[in-house]
Scaffold this motif. Structure first.
Motif, PDB file in Angstrom:
ATOM      1  N   GLY A 116      21.370  29.542  -2.707  1.00 37.77           N
ATOM      2  CA  GLY A 116      22.527  29.853  -3.546  1.00 37.77           C
ATOM      3  C   GLY A 116      22.248  30.879  -4.619  1.00 37.77           C
ATOM      4  O   GLY A 116      23.182  31.370  -5.266  1.00 37.77           O
ATOM      5  N   ASP A 117      20.975  31.223  -4.846  1.00 43.11           N
ATOM      6  CA  ASP A 117      20.639  32.237  -5.854  1.00 43.11           C
ATOM      7  C   ASP A 117      21.115  33.616  -5.413  1.00 43.11           C
ATOM      8  O   ASP A 117      21.095  33.948  -4.221  1.00 43.11           O
ATOM      9  CB  ASP A 117      19.124  32.307  -6.087  1.00 43.11           C
ATOM     10  N   GLN A 118      21.501  34.415  -6.396  1.00 38.54           N
ATOM     11  CA  GLN A 118      21.861  35.803  -6.128  1.00 38.54           C
ATOM     12  C   GLN A 118      20.570  36.614  -6.192  1.00 38.54           C
ATOM     13  O   GLN A 118      19.797  36.496  -7.148  1.00 38.54           O
ATOM     14  CB  GLN A 118      22.846  36.288  -7.175  1.00 38.54           C
ATOM     15  N   VAL A 119      20.289  37.411  -5.147  1.00 39.55           N
ATOM     16  CA  VAL A 119      19.043  38.166  -5.072  1.00 39.55           C
ATOM     17  C   VAL A 119      19.317  39.623  -4.749  1.00 39.55           C
ATOM     18  O   VAL A 119      20.371  39.970  -4.197  1.00 39.55           O
ATOM     19  CB  VAL A 119      18.088  37.579  -4.002  1.00 39.55           C
ATOM     20  N   THR A 132      21.147  46.101  -2.206  1.00 37.31           N
ATOM     21  CA  THR A 132      22.439  45.445  -2.393  1.00 37.31           C
ATOM     22  C   THR A 132      22.177  44.041  -2.914  1.00 37.31           C
ATOM     23  O   THR A 132      21.029  43.599  -2.977  1.00 37.31           O
ATOM     24  CB  THR A 132      23.255  45.415  -1.077  1.00 37.31           C
ATOM     25  N   ILE A 133      23.222  43.359  -3.259  1.00 36.10           N
ATOM     26  CA  ILE A 133      23.108  41.990  -3.739  1.00 36.10           C
ATOM     27  C   ILE A 133      23.460  41.048  -2.589  1.00 36.10           C
ATOM     28  O   ILE A 133      24.392  41.296  -1.827  1.00 36.10           O
ATOM     29  CB  ILE A 133      24.060  41.743  -4.936  1.00 36.10           C
ATOM     30  N   GLY A 134      22.710  39.976  -2.466  1.00 40.80           N
ATOM     31  CA  GLY A 134      22.964  38.979  -1.440  1.00 40.80           C
ATOM     32  C   GLY A 134      22.784  37.583  -2.005  1.00 40.80           C
ATOM     33  O   GLY A 134      22.277  37.402  -3.123  1.00 40.80           O
ATOM     34  N   ILE A 135      23.187  36.593  -1.229  1.00 40.01           N
ATOM     35  CA  ILE A 135      23.047  35.187  -1.613  1.00 40.01           C
ATOM     36  C   ILE A 135      22.018  34.537  -0.704  1.00 40.01           C
ATOM     37  O   ILE A 135      22.123  34.625   0.526  1.00 40.01           O
ATOM     38  CB  ILE A 135      24.402  34.440  -1.498  1.00 40.01           C
ATOM     39  N   ALA A 136      21.030  33.873  -1.294  1.00 44.21           N
ATOM     40  CA  ALA A 136      19.992  33.194  -0.509  1.00 44.21           C
ATOM     41  C   ALA A 136      20.579  31.959   0.167  1.00 44.21           C
ATOM     42  O   ALA A 136      21.279  31.172  -0.472  1.00 44.21           O
ATOM     43  CB  ALA A 136      18.832  32.797  -1.419  1.00 44.21           C
ATOM     44  N   GLU A 137      20.292  31.805   1.439  1.00 40.66           N
ATOM     45  CA  GLU A 137      20.767  30.637   2.182  1.00 40.66           C
ATOM     46  C   GLU A 137      19.702  29.561   2.305  1.00 40.66           C
ATOM     47  O   GLU A 137      19.953  28.515   2.882  1.00 40.66           O
ATOM     48  CB  GLU A 137      21.246  31.054   3.574  1.00 40.66           C
ATOM     49  N   ASP A 164       8.219  39.323  -7.296  1.00 37.92           N
ATOM     50  CA  ASP A 164       9.146  39.457  -8.416  1.00 37.92           C
ATOM     51  C   ASP A 164      10.489  38.780  -8.173  1.00 37.92           C
ATOM     52  O   ASP A 164      11.381  38.854  -9.011  1.00 37.92           O
ATOM     53  CB  ASP A 164       9.363  40.932  -8.749  1.00 37.92           C
ATOM     54  N   GLY A 165      10.673  38.134  -7.017  1.00 43.27           N
ATOM     55  CA  GLY A 165      11.923  37.450  -6.726  1.00 43.27           C
ATOM     56  C   GLY A 165      12.914  38.293  -5.952  1.00 43.27           C
ATOM     57  O   GLY A 165      13.995  37.833  -5.622  1.00 43.27           O
ATOM     58  N   SER A 166      12.561  39.540  -5.653  1.00 49.17           N
ATOM     59  CA  SER A 166      13.441  40.364  -4.831  1.00 49.17           C
ATOM     60  C   SER A 166      13.144  40.072  -3.356  1.00 49.17           C
ATOM     61  O   SER A 166      12.135  39.447  -3.024  1.00 49.17           O
ATOM     62  CB  SER A 166      13.213  41.852  -5.124  1.00 49.17           C
ATOM     63  N   VAL A 167      14.039  40.513  -2.482  1.00 47.73           N
ATOM     64  CA  VAL A 167      13.876  40.288  -1.058  1.00 47.73           C
ATOM     65  C   VAL A 167      13.923  41.638  -0.360  1.00 47.73           C
ATOM     66  O   VAL A 167      14.830  42.438  -0.594  1.00 47.73           O
ATOM     67  CB  VAL A 167      14.970  39.358  -0.514  1.00 47.73           C
ATOM     68  N   SER A 168      12.925  41.905   0.498  1.00 41.67           N
ATOM     69  CA  SER A 168      12.899  43.174   1.236  1.00 41.67           C
ATOM     70  C   SER A 168      13.086  42.913   2.722  1.00 41.67           C
ATOM     71  O   SER A 168      12.690  41.880   3.233  1.00 41.67           O
ATOM     72  CB  SER A 168      11.587  43.908   0.981  1.00 41.67           C
TER      73      SER A 168
END
Length: 173
Positions: A116-119, A132-137, A164-168
């Motif tokens: 549910g976090d915005q990443v 872009t911004i996405g929502i973790a499932e 750092d909490g980002s997603v690549s």
């Protein structure tokens, strides 16, 4: 084929005992091996830290001319080895519940991203970078692959969680 599979392991275990086949005691005493394993581990069969069950009585191991070696537990099993003849068997162990919980906790780092976090979702190479911004499932620690949904109607994408909490997105270098 099935007949061949049954014969090969038995032939490998008995190899090296050809000279002792006609004498009594040509095969190792499996009950004695069970007792040696229990003594080496310090726990009886079925107890935490001990063997899950006794060594299979159907095994026909060539009698070892020297004392067998019992190696310390590794990967939830102890290894019983006869170096002169070259045979070895692995005996599965009952892992204590505290050891399992401790190992699971030690192996699983704390998640950086929660469901549910915005990443920030990034695809980058030497020539470009798009984010872009996405929502973790799902939850994810650094290095984990998790599902991210950047569009409510589109399918999720799989990304790798950064320190750092980002997603690549994998595949872009």
């Amino acid at each position: 084929m099935t007949y061949f599979r049954r014969l090969v392991p038995a032939a490998l275990l008995v190899a090296g005992a050809a000279e002792a086949q006609n004498s009594p005691g040509a095969f190792a005493d499996v009950a004695a091996l069970d007792m040696r394993v229990a003594a080496a581990l310090g726990a009886p069969i079925g107890a935490p830290g001990g063997a899950v069950r006794g060594i299979d009585r159907r095994l026909k191991l060539a009698a070892c001319p020297a004392p067998v070696t019992i190696e310390p537990p590794a990967m939830a099993a102890a290894t019983v080895r006869c170096d002169p003849l070259g045979w070895r068997i692995r005996v599965p162990l009952v892992m204590p519940a505290t050891a399992l919980a401790t190992r699971a906790a030690a192996e699983k780092p704390e998640p950086i991203i929660r469901k549910g976090d915005q990443v920030e979702l990034t695809a980058a190479s030497a020539c470009f970078s798009v984010s872009t911004i996405g929502i973790a499932e799902q939850d994810g620690a650094a290095g984990d692959r998790i599902r991210i949904r950047s569009d409510r109607k589109g399918p999720p994408v799989i990304g790798i969680v950064g320190e750092d909490g980002s997603v690549s997105l994998p595949g872009f270098k």
